[in-house]
Write an enzyme that holds these catalytic residues in place. Structure first.
Site, short mmCIF file in Angstrom:
data_model
loop_
_atom_site.label_atom_id
_atom_site.label_comp_id
_atom_site.label_asym_id
_atom_site.label_seq_id
_atom_site.Cartn_x
_atom_site.Cartn_y
_atom_site.Cartn_z
N GLY A 10 0.84 -1.20 0.00
CA GLY A 10 0.00 0.00 0.00
C GLY A 10 0.88 1.26 0.00
O GLY A 10 2.10 1.18 -0.18
N TYR A 40 -5.44 2.03 -2.27
CA TYR A 40 -6.02 2.18 -3.61
C TYR A 40 -7.49 2.62 -3.52
O TYR A 40 -8.02 3.28 -4.40
CB TYR A 40 -5.92 0.84 -4.34
CG TYR A 40 -6.14 0.91 -5.83
CD1 TYR A 40 -5.11 1.25 -6.69
CD2 TYR A 40 -7.39 0.63 -6.37
CE1 TYR A 40 -5.31 1.31 -8.06
CE2 TYR A 40 -7.59 0.69 -7.75
CZ TYR A 40 -6.56 1.02 -8.58
OH TYR A 40 -6.76 1.09 -9.94
N ALA A 42 -8.82 4.56 -1.17
CA ALA A 42 -9.08 5.83 -0.46
C ALA A 42 -9.77 6.81 -1.39
O ALA A 42 -9.35 7.02 -2.52
CB ALA A 42 -7.78 6.41 0.07
N GLY A 44 -11.72 10.03 -0.16
CA GLY A 44 -11.86 11.44 0.22
C GLY A 44 -10.63 12.27 -0.05
O GLY A 44 -10.67 13.31 -0.70
N GLY A 45 -9.46 11.83 0.47
CA GLY A 45 -8.23 12.57 0.24
C GLY A 45 -7.34 12.65 1.46
O GLY A 45 -7.41 11.79 2.34
N ARG A 266 -20.48 10.27 12.31
CA ARG A 266 -20.38 8.90 11.80
C ARG A 266 -20.80 7.82 12.79
O ARG A 266 -21.54 6.90 12.46
CB ARG A 266 -18.92 8.60 11.44
CG ARG A 266 -18.58 8.90 10.04
CD ARG A 266 -17.17 8.45 9.76
NE ARG A 266 -16.79 8.97 8.46
CZ ARG A 266 -15.65 8.71 7.86
NH1 ARG A 266 -14.75 7.94 8.42
NH2 ARG A 266 -15.39 9.21 6.68
N SER A 366 -5.45 9.62 7.99
CA SER A 366 -4.62 8.40 7.91
C SER A 366 -3.61 8.45 6.77
O SER A 366 -2.47 8.02 6.93
CB SER A 366 -5.49 7.15 7.81
OG SER A 366 -6.65 7.41 7.08
N LEU A 367 -4.01 8.99 5.62
CA LEU A 367 -3.02 9.11 4.53
C LEU A 367 -1.93 10.08 4.97
O LEU A 367 -0.74 9.86 4.75
CB LEU A 367 -3.68 9.59 3.24
CG LEU A 367 -4.63 8.60 2.55
CD1 LEU A 367 -5.16 9.19 1.25
CD2 LEU A 367 -3.95 7.27 2.26
C1 LIG Z 1 -12.76 2.51 1.21
C2 LIG Z 1 -11.74 3.28 1.97
C3 LIG Z 1 -11.64 4.65 1.81
C4 LIG Z 1 -10.67 5.38 2.52
N1 LIG Z 1 -10.56 6.72 2.31
C5 LIG Z 1 -9.58 7.41 2.95
C6 LIG Z 1 -9.37 8.78 2.67
O1 LIG Z 1 -10.03 9.38 1.84
N2 LIG Z 1 -8.38 9.42 3.36
C7 LIG Z 1 -7.59 8.79 4.29
O2 LIG Z 1 -6.71 9.44 4.88
N3 LIG Z 1 -7.77 7.48 4.55
C8 LIG Z 1 -8.72 6.78 3.88
N4 LIG Z 1 -8.87 5.45 4.14
C9 LIG Z 1 -7.90 4.78 5.01
C10 LIG Z 1 -6.57 4.65 4.25
O3 LIG Z 1 -6.84 4.33 2.89
C11 LIG Z 1 -5.70 3.55 4.83
O4 LIG Z 1 -5.58 3.72 6.21
C12 LIG Z 1 -4.29 3.59 4.25
O5 LIG Z 1 -4.34 3.61 2.84
C13 LIG Z 1 -3.49 2.40 4.73
O6 LIG Z 1 -2.30 2.34 4.01
P1 LIG Z 1 -1.25 1.19 4.34
O7 LIG Z 1 -0.19 1.30 3.32
O8 LIG Z 1 -0.90 1.26 5.77
O9 LIG Z 1 -2.09 -0.15 4.15
P2 LIG Z 1 -2.78 -0.72 2.83
O10 LIG Z 1 -2.95 0.33 1.82
O11 LIG Z 1 -3.99 -1.46 3.24
O12 LIG Z 1 -1.70 -1.74 2.30
C14 LIG Z 1 -1.33 -2.85 3.06
C15 LIG Z 1 -0.74 -3.87 2.14
O13 LIG Z 1 -0.11 -4.90 2.91
C16 LIG Z 1 -0.42 -6.16 2.34
N5 LIG Z 1 -0.31 -7.17 3.39
C17 LIG Z 1 -1.13 -7.41 4.42
N6 LIG Z 1 -0.68 -8.43 5.17
C18 LIG Z 1 0.46 -8.84 4.58
C19 LIG Z 1 1.40 -9.87 4.87
N7 LIG Z 1 1.25 -10.68 5.92
N8 LIG Z 1 2.45 -10.03 4.04
C20 LIG Z 1 2.63 -9.21 2.98
N9 LIG Z 1 1.77 -8.22 2.66
C21 LIG Z 1 0.70 -8.04 3.45
C22 LIG Z 1 -1.83 -5.98 1.79
O14 LIG Z 1 -2.08 -6.95 0.80
C23 LIG Z 1 -1.76 -4.56 1.24
O15 LIG Z 1 -1.25 -4.57 -0.08
C24 LIG Z 1 -9.83 4.71 3.44
C25 LIG Z 1 -9.93 3.33 3.61
C26 LIG Z 1 -10.87 2.62 2.88
C27 LIG Z 1 -10.95 1.14 3.07
#
Ligand SMILES: Cc1cc2nc3c(=O)[nH]c(=O)nc-3n(C[C@H](O)[C@H](O)[C@H](O)COP(=O)(O)OP(=O)(O)OC[C@H]3O[C@@H](n4cnc5c(N)ncnc54)[C@H](O)[C@@H]3O)c2cc1C
Length: 485
Positions: A10, A40, A42, A44-45, A266, A366-367
């Protein structure tokens, strides 16, 4: 050459990898990969405060949402750096819309967005940039299953390729956990398929400290699609544009619960919907959009418009919706440099508990959090100087089919989490459910040596248990942990 292994595909992992020096050899364990990440999805922004006056307001809004459990120093640090992050993203060729939007809990419009699919655009551009780097090895279809801890130091991890059914240990000077959240543990969730809590579970098994795991944030409106895996979030802004929640009898049930009706905060909307659904025994309520101007719908919410059309709800002018698990506010406890309680192991993104969110995350923070800490860690001295890794790769064969004996556990888990550790919690129910989670572990352990599925399921159950323990220990409602008799 120093070697770093980063777990995740991510934005936390991608941005960390882009900022890291090309002098360091990097292994990216991609899991389900960028397009199946929460990043992918997200919509709102990113919350960004552009001037000093707004910084103070943004800090205040974040602290109010966090209900007393935020770390004020971290809140200040992250928010004061938000405009630099925006500048960096723009310098990397990302174009944000000129009209920042306002989301629930924010006192002004400060959400920087790219149409209504910010995450998709960010991931696609930054991933394309990352693919050009020479120091990075991309391990597709590969998951981390266990951390290797020797004499209290993280030396590496066990990874498994789920297409080939192979498993091996790899060693590194530093390991970075960027494996995202755990929405997939719940029957109703908005998350990508990779967000199943395996990273946090692995960390817990290794003896890392987890904090604030009771606080799972629920989004009020996910489109309810019976039997389909696709998760379509119906943005809050759509209710702002005039869509109204109605129960199965057509009543605006939120009117009796809050003066703002469908536009209440919410957690109040989610709770109102959940209780209505429990009483009626229905799996969803309706979002009536007959009063939303069609042109406005099409132009301002193009992603949603397309999704509603594809699902066949356009002509009936109402969408079935359910609240759903959305965001893990807690996680692996880290300091302000993303260091966990075990040397050599760091956590960034949704899997980490930095202190920014406290008991409830302010929308779109969170982003911001993941960009801030991913960049800070990638450019830190510790990543350049730690010298822990050593050891030979060792290849082990594993069975990739699911053992039949474990299927009931997988099937029960999501309903158990939804009903016992969901929007509305009850101590007696939680204790019974925690007992069930405990009873799953000995069964899974029988299969762990031979089956990859068992190794992964074990990590999910460990995270579910962390949520259960934290929720049972917290005897008063706070933030997104809501208790009822
Ligand atoms: C529908 C939706 C809308 C959102 N909109 C917003 C927004 O507008 N603004 C905002 O700030 N936040 C938003 N959020 C929250 C935000 O998108 C997430 O908190 C943030 O993108 C998380 O990023 P990350 O890289 O930590 O995790 P992720 O983007 O979830 O990536 C984690 C990755 O790790 C991989 N993974 C998991 N376990 C393992 C493992 N054991 N071994 C190897 N790989 C693994 C997964 O497959 C994934 O590819 C939204 C969330 C959702 C679900």
């Amino acid at each position: 050459m120093k070697r770093v292994v980063c777990i995740g595909g991510g934005l936390a992992a991608i941005y960390f990898s882009l900022v890291l020096s090309e002098e360091i050899e990097l292994y990216l364990i991609l899991g389900e990969g960028p397009e199946d990440s929460n990043s992918y999805l997200a919509k709102g922004g990113i919350a960004v405060s552009l001037d000093i006056a707004d910084q103070s307001a943004h800090i205040k809004d974040t602290l109010v949402a966090g209900a007393g459990l935020c770390d004020p120093q971290i809140v200040k640090e992250v928010i004061e750096n938000s405009s630099s992050i925006l500048q960096d993203l723009k310098a990397r060729g990302l174009y944000f819309d000129s009209n920042p939007s306002k989301e629930g809990g924010h006192s002004i419009a400060r959400i920087q967005h790219i149409s209504d699919q910010t995450g998709k655009f960010l991931v696609e551009k930054l991933w394309a940039d990352l693919k050009k780097r020479k120091n990075t090895h991309f391990l597709y279809h590969t998951v981390a299953t266990q951390l290797i801890i020797e004499k209290g130091i993280c030396k590496g991890l066990t990874i498994a390729n789920y297409l080939e059914g192979t498993c091996k240990n790899i060693f590194a000077d530093n390991v970075v956990l960027a494996s995202g959240g755990c929405g997939n543990l719940y029957a109703q969730h908005t998350n990508g398929i990779g967000a199943n809590g395996e990273g946090a579970g692995m960390a817990m098994r290794a003896g890392l400290l987890l904090q604030d795991m009771a606080f799972i944030q629920f989004h009020p409106t996910k489109m309810y699609l019976e039997g389909k895996l696709e998760n379509i979030l119906v943005t809050e802004a759509f209710r702002g544009a005039g869509a109204v929640l109605r129960d199965n009898k057509g009543d605006d049930f939120m009117k009796d619960l809050h003066p703002l009706s469908s536009l209440a905060p919410r957690d109040i909307v989610s709770l109102g919907m959940f209780l209505n659904m429990e009483e009626s025994k229905e799996k969803h309520v309706w979002l009536d959009f007959s009063k939303v101007d069609t042109q406005h719908f099409m132009l301002s919410f193009p992603y949603l418009f397309d999704a509603v059309k594809r699902a066949g709800f356009l002509s009936q002018e109402k969408i079935p919706v359910t609240p759903a698990a959305h965001y893990q506010c807690g996680g692996v406890l880290v300091d302000s440099n993303s260091a966990s309680s075990i040397p050599g192991l760091f956590a960034i993104g949704e899997v980490a508990r930095t202190g920014l969110h406290g008991a409830n995350r302010l929308a779109s923070n969170s982003l911001l959090e993941l960009f801030h800490f991913a960049a800070k860690l990638a450019s830190s001295e510790i990543i350049q100087t730690n010298n822990y890794g050593a050891g030979e790769d060792e290849l082990i064969s594993l069975k990739i089919q699911k053992p039949l004996e474990l299927l009931p556990i997988e099937n029960n888990l999501k309903e158990l989490m939804w009903h016992s550790f969901g929007i509305c919690r009850n101590l007696a129910h939680m204790e019974i459910a925690k007992g069930e989670l405990d009873s799953f572990l000995p069964i899974i352990k029988n299969f762990e040596a031979d089956y990859l599925f068992a190794k992964r399921l074990r990590n999910r159950i460990e995270t579910a248990k962390a949520i259960a323990i934290a929720a049972i220990e917290r005897t008063e409602s706070l933030g997104c942990h809501q208790l009822m008799n």
